[in-house]
Design an enzyme around this catalytic site. Structure first.
Site, PDB file in Angstrom:
ATOM      1  N   ASP A  76      26.263  39.860  30.612  1.00 54.28           N
ATOM      2  CA  ASP A  76      26.661  38.577  30.022  1.00 54.28           C
ATOM      3  C   ASP A  76      27.935  38.072  30.704  1.00 54.28           C
ATOM      4  O   ASP A  76      28.910  38.815  30.820  1.00 54.28           O
ATOM      5  CB  ASP A  76      26.893  38.789  28.515  1.00 54.28           C
ATOM      6  CG  ASP A  76      26.952  37.485  27.733  1.00 54.28           C
ATOM      7  OD1 ASP A  76      27.474  36.487  28.272  1.00 54.28           O
ATOM      8  OD2 ASP A  76      26.492  37.459  26.577  1.00 54.28           O
TER       9      ASP A  76
ATOM     10  N   HIS B 273      29.531  35.088  29.842  1.00 52.70           N
ATOM     11  CA  HIS B 273      30.286  34.117  29.030  1.00 52.70           C
ATOM     12  C   HIS B 273      31.633  34.702  28.598  1.00 52.70           C
ATOM     13  O   HIS B 273      31.666  35.758  27.966  1.00 52.70           O
ATOM     14  CB  HIS B 273      29.464  33.729  27.797  1.00 52.70           C
ATOM     15  CG  HIS B 273      28.170  33.068  28.131  1.00 52.70           C
ATOM     16  ND1 HIS B 273      27.012  33.778  28.340  1.00 52.70           N
ATOM     17  CD2 HIS B 273      27.859  31.754  28.308  1.00 52.70           C
ATOM     18  CE1 HIS B 273      26.035  32.929  28.632  1.00 52.70           C
ATOM     19  NE2 HIS B 273      26.521  31.693  28.619  1.00 52.70           N
TER      20      HIS B 273
ATOM     21  N   SER C 134      22.351  40.143  24.518  1.00 54.48           N
ATOM     22  CA  SER C 134      23.621  40.860  24.349  1.00 54.48           C
ATOM     23  C   SER C 134      23.721  41.522  22.974  1.00 54.48           C
ATOM     24  O   SER C 134      24.423  42.521  22.808  1.00 54.48           O
ATOM     25  CB  SER C 134      24.807  39.915  24.537  1.00 54.48           C
ATOM     26  OG  SER C 134      24.784  39.403  25.846  1.00 54.48           O
TER      27      SER C 134
END
Ligand code: B1M
Length: 215
Positions: A98, A100, A151
Protein backbone atom coordinates in the site's frame (compact mmCIF):
# COMPACT_ATOMS: atom_id res chain seq x y z
CA UNK A 1 -13.47 31.76 -6.11
CA UNK A 2 -13.33 32.81 -2.45
CA UNK A 3 -10.14 31.80 -0.65
CA UNK A 4 -11.28 28.66 1.14
CA UNK A 5 -13.19 27.30 -1.83
CA UNK A 6 -10.15 28.02 -3.96
CA UNK A 7 -7.99 25.97 -1.61
CA UNK A 8 -10.33 23.01 -1.87
CA UNK A 9 -10.38 23.46 -5.64
CA UNK A 10 -6.56 23.47 -5.75
CA UNK A 11 -6.53 19.98 -4.28
CA UNK A 12 -9.17 18.75 -6.72
CA UNK A 13 -7.45 20.29 -9.73
CA UNK A 14 -3.91 19.55 -8.56
CA UNK A 15 -3.09 23.23 -9.02
CA UNK A 16 0.04 24.20 -7.14
CA UNK A 17 0.93 27.61 -8.52
CA UNK A 18 0.14 30.21 -5.89
CA UNK A 19 -0.64 27.57 -3.27
CA UNK A 20 1.66 28.97 -0.61
CA UNK A 21 0.27 32.49 -0.93
CA UNK A 22 -3.27 31.17 -0.52
CA UNK A 23 -2.25 29.13 2.51
CA UNK A 24 -0.57 32.13 4.09
CA UNK A 25 -3.73 34.18 3.57
CA UNK A 26 -5.83 31.34 4.99
CA UNK A 27 -3.66 31.12 8.10
CA UNK A 28 -4.55 34.70 8.86
CA UNK A 29 -8.14 33.54 9.25
CA UNK A 30 -7.89 30.16 10.92
CA UNK A 31 -5.39 27.70 12.37
CA UNK A 32 -3.48 25.40 9.99
CA UNK A 33 -5.22 22.28 11.30
CA UNK A 34 -8.64 23.69 10.53
CA UNK A 35 -7.47 24.47 7.02
CA UNK A 36 -6.41 20.85 6.60
CA UNK A 37 -9.53 19.36 8.13
CA UNK A 38 -12.12 21.69 6.68
CA UNK A 39 -10.74 22.60 3.27
CA UNK A 40 -7.91 20.39 2.07
CA UNK A 41 -9.44 17.08 3.17
CA UNK A 42 -12.74 18.15 1.64
CA UNK A 43 -10.86 18.45 -1.64
CA UNK A 44 -9.29 15.00 -1.23
CA UNK A 45 -12.72 13.56 -0.59
CA UNK A 46 -13.98 14.92 -3.91
CA UNK A 47 -10.89 13.49 -5.62
CA UNK A 48 -11.65 10.07 -4.10
CA UNK A 49 -15.26 10.22 -5.25
CA UNK A 50 -14.33 11.34 -8.77
CA UNK A 51 -11.69 8.61 -9.04
CA UNK A 52 -14.01 5.99 -7.59
CA UNK A 53 -16.71 6.81 -10.12
CA UNK A 54 -14.30 6.80 -13.05
CA UNK A 55 -14.45 10.55 -13.65
CA UNK A 56 -10.82 11.17 -12.76
CA UNK A 57 -7.76 9.30 -13.96
CA UNK A 58 -4.92 8.16 -11.74
CA UNK A 59 -2.23 10.66 -12.84
CA UNK A 60 -4.56 13.46 -11.75
CA UNK A 61 -5.15 11.79 -8.40
CA UNK A 62 -1.40 11.72 -7.99
CA UNK A 63 -1.18 15.43 -8.77
CA UNK A 64 -3.87 16.16 -6.20
CA UNK A 65 -1.98 14.09 -3.64
CA UNK A 66 1.16 16.07 -4.38
CA UNK A 67 -0.57 19.40 -3.87
CA UNK A 68 -2.04 18.03 -0.64
CA UNK A 69 1.41 17.03 0.56
CA UNK A 70 2.94 20.37 -0.39
CA UNK A 71 0.14 22.16 1.45
CA UNK A 72 0.60 20.10 4.61
CA UNK A 73 4.36 20.67 4.46
CA UNK A 74 3.79 24.41 4.21
CA UNK A 75 1.33 24.46 7.12
CA UNK A 76 3.17 22.09 9.42
CA UNK A 77 5.78 24.52 10.83
CA UNK A 78 2.95 26.86 11.84
CA UNK A 79 1.11 24.29 13.90
CA UNK A 80 0.82 24.50 17.63
CA UNK A 81 3.23 22.26 19.45
CA UNK A 82 1.98 21.29 22.87
CA UNK A 83 4.66 19.34 24.59
CA UNK A 84 8.37 18.84 24.51
CA UNK A 85 8.21 15.14 23.70
CA UNK A 86 9.04 12.02 25.60
CA UNK A 87 5.44 10.97 26.37
CA UNK A 88 5.95 7.69 24.56
CA UNK A 89 7.03 6.27 21.26
CA UNK A 90 4.80 5.27 18.33
CA UNK A 91 5.91 3.42 15.24
CA UNK A 92 3.95 4.27 12.09
CA UNK A 93 3.90 2.40 8.82
CA UNK A 94 1.70 1.93 5.80
CA UNK A 95 1.34 -1.81 5.37
CA UNK A 96 2.84 -4.02 2.67
CA UNK A 97 1.58 -3.34 -0.84
CA UNK A 98 0.00 0.00 0.00
CA UNK A 99 1.46 3.36 -1.07
CA UNK A 100 -1.07 5.71 0.52
CA UNK A 101 0.64 7.85 3.11
CA UNK A 102 -1.11 11.20 3.42
CA UNK A 103 -3.25 10.01 6.34
CA UNK A 104 -0.37 8.26 8.07
CA UNK A 105 1.76 11.37 7.78
CA UNK A 106 -1.02 13.48 9.29
CA UNK A 107 -1.10 11.09 12.23
CA UNK A 108 2.67 11.57 12.53
CA UNK A 109 2.27 15.36 12.64
CA UNK A 110 -0.58 15.39 15.17
CA UNK A 111 0.94 12.80 17.48
CA UNK A 112 4.46 14.23 17.41
CA UNK A 113 3.17 17.78 17.93
CA UNK A 114 1.53 16.52 21.09
CA UNK A 115 4.48 15.13 22.94
CA UNK A 116 5.16 11.71 21.41
CA UNK A 117 8.16 10.47 19.51
CA UNK A 118 7.23 8.94 16.20
CA UNK A 119 9.24 6.51 14.13
CA UNK A 120 7.72 6.81 10.67
CA UNK A 121 8.81 3.89 8.52
CA UNK A 122 7.05 4.98 5.34
CA UNK A 123 4.98 2.99 2.88
CA UNK A 124 4.78 -0.68 1.77
CA UNK A 125 6.25 -2.00 4.99
CA UNK A 126 6.24 -5.75 5.52
CA UNK A 127 5.61 -6.99 9.05
CA UNK A 128 9.25 -8.05 9.36
CA UNK A 129 10.49 -4.52 8.88
CA UNK A 130 7.82 -3.17 11.24
CA UNK A 131 8.77 -5.55 14.03
CA UNK A 132 12.50 -5.04 13.55
CA UNK A 133 12.10 -1.29 13.81
CA UNK A 134 9.76 -1.65 16.79
CA UNK A 135 12.42 -3.65 18.58
CA UNK A 136 15.26 -1.38 17.55
CA UNK A 137 13.48 1.79 18.67
CA UNK A 138 11.79 0.23 21.70
CA UNK A 139 8.41 1.66 20.77
CA UNK A 140 5.37 1.64 23.03
CA UNK A 141 2.84 1.01 20.27
CA UNK A 142 2.64 0.13 16.60
CA UNK A 143 0.41 2.06 14.22
CA UNK A 144 -0.48 0.62 10.84
CA UNK A 145 -2.21 2.50 8.09
CA UNK A 146 -3.82 1.11 4.95
CA UNK A 147 -6.32 2.43 2.44
CA UNK A 148 -6.83 -0.52 0.16
CA UNK A 149 -9.31 -3.24 0.95
CA UNK A 150 -6.49 -5.75 0.54
CA UNK A 151 -4.57 -3.89 3.26
CA UNK A 152 -7.21 -4.90 5.78
CA UNK A 153 -6.32 -8.52 5.01
CA UNK A 154 -2.63 -7.72 5.41
CA UNK A 155 -3.34 -6.13 8.77
CA UNK A 156 -5.08 -9.29 9.91
CA UNK A 157 -2.11 -11.39 8.77
CA UNK A 158 0.24 -9.01 10.56
CA UNK A 159 -1.65 -9.41 13.82
CA UNK A 160 -1.54 -13.20 13.47
CA UNK A 161 2.18 -13.00 12.81
CA UNK A 162 2.63 -10.90 15.92
CA UNK A 163 0.75 -13.51 17.95
CA UNK A 164 3.00 -16.22 16.58
CA UNK A 165 6.13 -14.30 17.42
CA UNK A 166 4.90 -13.76 20.94
CA UNK A 167 4.99 -9.95 20.80
CA UNK A 168 1.27 -9.28 21.17
CA UNK A 169 1.49 -8.48 24.86
CA UNK A 170 4.32 -6.07 24.17
CA UNK A 171 2.80 -3.98 21.40
CA UNK A 172 -0.62 -2.39 21.44
CA UNK A 173 -1.66 -1.78 17.84
CA UNK A 174 -3.45 1.23 16.38
CA UNK A 175 -5.06 0.81 13.01
CA UNK A 176 -6.35 3.46 10.65
CA UNK A 177 -7.10 4.18 7.03
CA UNK A 178 -10.13 4.56 4.83
CA UNK A 179 -10.63 0.85 4.08
CA UNK A 180 -11.15 -0.06 7.74
CA UNK A 181 -14.28 0.21 9.80
CA UNK A 182 -14.58 0.40 13.54
CA UNK A 183 -16.65 -2.79 13.61
CA UNK A 184 -14.08 -4.72 11.62
CA UNK A 185 -11.28 -3.70 13.98
CA UNK A 186 -13.19 -3.94 17.23
CA UNK A 187 -14.90 -7.23 16.42
CA UNK A 188 -12.97 -9.21 13.81
CA UNK A 189 -9.45 -8.05 14.48
CA UNK A 190 -9.84 -7.82 18.22
CA UNK A 191 -10.72 -11.51 18.14
CA UNK A 192 -7.58 -12.31 16.16
CA UNK A 193 -5.02 -10.34 18.15
CA UNK A 194 -3.90 -11.54 21.54
CA UNK A 195 -2.81 -8.01 22.46
CA UNK A 196 -4.64 -4.72 22.41
CA UNK A 197 -5.86 -3.52 19.01
CA UNK A 198 -7.73 -0.23 18.50
CA UNK A 199 -9.29 1.63 15.61
CA UNK A 200 -8.54 5.28 14.98
CA UNK A 201 -10.98 7.05 12.68
CA UNK A 202 -8.65 9.99 12.25
CA UNK A 203 -5.38 11.44 13.45
CA UNK A 204 -6.94 12.91 16.59
CA UNK A 205 -8.40 9.62 17.63
CA UNK A 206 -4.91 8.19 17.11
CA UNK A 207 -3.59 10.81 19.53
CA UNK A 208 -6.31 10.11 22.10
CA UNK A 209 -5.60 6.41 21.93
CA UNK A 210 -1.92 7.07 22.57
CA UNK A 211 -2.87 9.28 25.52
CA UNK A 212 -4.99 6.48 26.94
CA UNK A 213 -2.33 3.83 26.34
CA UNK A 214 0.41 5.87 27.98
CA UNK A 215 -1.68 7.13 30.91
CO1 B1M B 1 -5.57 5.47 -4.15
N1 B1M B 1 -7.17 4.47 -3.74
N2 B1M B 1 -4.94 4.04 -5.28
N3 B1M B 1 -4.14 6.67 -4.60
N4 B1M B 1 -6.55 6.84 -3.31
C1 B1M B 1 -8.08 5.03 -2.74
C2 B1M B 1 -7.73 4.54 -1.35
C3 B1M B 1 -9.49 4.50 -3.26
C4 B1M B 1 -10.54 4.36 -2.16
C5 B1M B 1 -9.98 5.43 -4.38
C6 B1M B 1 -11.33 5.03 -4.95
O1 B1M B 1 -11.44 4.06 -5.64
N5 B1M B 1 -12.35 5.79 -4.66
C7 B1M B 1 -9.08 3.13 -3.92
C8 B1M B 1 -9.09 1.89 -2.99
C9 B1M B 1 -10.18 0.93 -3.36
C10 B1M B 1 -10.13 -0.33 -2.59
O2 B1M B 1 -9.17 -0.87 -2.17
N6 B1M B 1 -11.32 -0.82 -2.41
C11 B1M B 1 -7.68 3.44 -4.41
C12 B1M B 1 -7.01 2.71 -5.43
C13 B1M B 1 -7.82 1.65 -6.12
C14 B1M B 1 -5.67 2.96 -5.77
C15 B1M B 1 -4.80 2.18 -6.78
C16 B1M B 1 -4.95 0.65 -6.72
C17 B1M B 1 -5.14 2.73 -8.17
C18 B1M B 1 -4.45 2.01 -9.31
O3 B1M B 1 -3.25 1.88 -9.35
N7 B1M B 1 -5.27 1.56 -10.23
C19 B1M B 1 -3.39 2.64 -6.38
C20 B1M B 1 -2.84 1.75 -5.27
C21 B1M B 1 -1.39 1.72 -5.21
C22 B1M B 1 -0.93 0.91 -4.00
O4 B1M B 1 -1.16 1.31 -2.88
N8 B1M B 1 -0.32 -0.21 -4.26
C23 B1M B 1 -3.68 4.00 -5.82
C24 B1M B 1 -2.77 5.05 -5.84
C25 B1M B 1 -3.03 6.31 -5.33
C26 B1M B 1 -2.09 7.51 -5.52
C27 B1M B 1 -0.62 7.15 -5.53
C28 B1M B 1 -2.44 8.17 -6.85
C29 B1M B 1 -2.57 8.45 -4.37
C30 B1M B 1 -1.79 8.27 -3.06
C31 B1M B 1 -0.69 9.24 -2.85
C32 B1M B 1 -0.12 9.17 -1.47
O5 B1M B 1 -0.76 8.81 -0.48
N9 B1M B 1 1.13 9.52 -1.40
C33 B1M B 1 -4.00 7.94 -4.12
C34 B1M B 1 -4.99 8.68 -3.44
C35 B1M B 1 -4.65 10.10 -3.11
C36 B1M B 1 -6.24 8.13 -3.08
C37 B1M B 1 -7.46 8.82 -2.45
C38 B1M B 1 -8.15 9.60 -3.58
C39 B1M B 1 -7.21 9.76 -1.29
C40 B1M B 1 -6.44 9.16 -0.13
C41 B1M B 1 -6.03 10.23 0.85
O6 B1M B 1 -4.90 10.64 0.89
N10 B1M B 1 -7.00 10.74 1.63
C42 B1M B 1 -8.30 7.58 -1.95
C43 B1M B 1 -9.77 7.83 -1.83
C44 B1M B 1 -10.29 7.61 -0.42
O7 B1M B 1 -9.60 7.39 0.53
N11 B1M B 1 -11.59 7.60 -0.32
C45 B1M B 1 -7.74 6.48 -2.77
C46 B1M B 1 -6.75 11.77 2.62
C47 B1M B 1 -6.16 11.12 3.89
C48 B1M B 1 -5.90 12.17 4.93
O8 B1M B 1 -7.12 10.21 4.37
O9 B1M B 1 -5.50 8.28 4.41
O10 B1M B 1 -7.96 7.94 4.94
P1 B1M B 1 -6.76 8.79 4.97
O11 B1M B 1 -6.40 9.14 6.49
C49 B1M B 1 -7.35 9.57 7.43
C50 B1M B 1 -7.95 8.44 8.25
O12 B1M B 1 -8.17 7.28 7.52
C51 B1M B 1 -6.98 8.29 9.39
O13 B1M B 1 -6.49 9.60 9.61
C52 B1M B 1 -6.60 10.40 8.42
C53 B1M B 1 -7.40 11.66 8.73
O14 B1M B 1 -7.04 12.28 9.90
N12 B1M B 1 -5.83 7.39 9.29
C54 B1M B 1 -5.25 6.91 10.43
C55 B1M B 1 -5.14 6.94 8.26
N13 B1M B 1 -4.14 6.16 8.65
C56 B1M B 1 -4.18 6.12 10.00
C57 B1M B 1 -3.38 5.45 10.92
C58 B1M B 1 -3.69 5.59 12.28
C59 B1M B 1 -4.74 6.40 12.69
C60 B1M B 1 -5.54 7.05 11.78
O15 B1M B 1 -3.00 4.99 13.25
C61 B1M B 1 -1.98 4.10 12.90
Amino acid sequence: LPLFERLERRIIDGERTGLEADLDAAMEQKPPLDIINENLLAGMKVVGDLFGSGQMQLPFVLQSAEVMKAAVAHLEPHMEKNDAGGKGKLLLATVKGDVHDIGKNLVDIIVSNNGYDVVNLGIKQPINAILEAAEEHQVDAIGMSGLLVKSTVIMKDNLREMNERGVAAKYPVLLGGAALTRTFVENDLDEVYEGDVRYAKDAFEGLHLMDRLMA
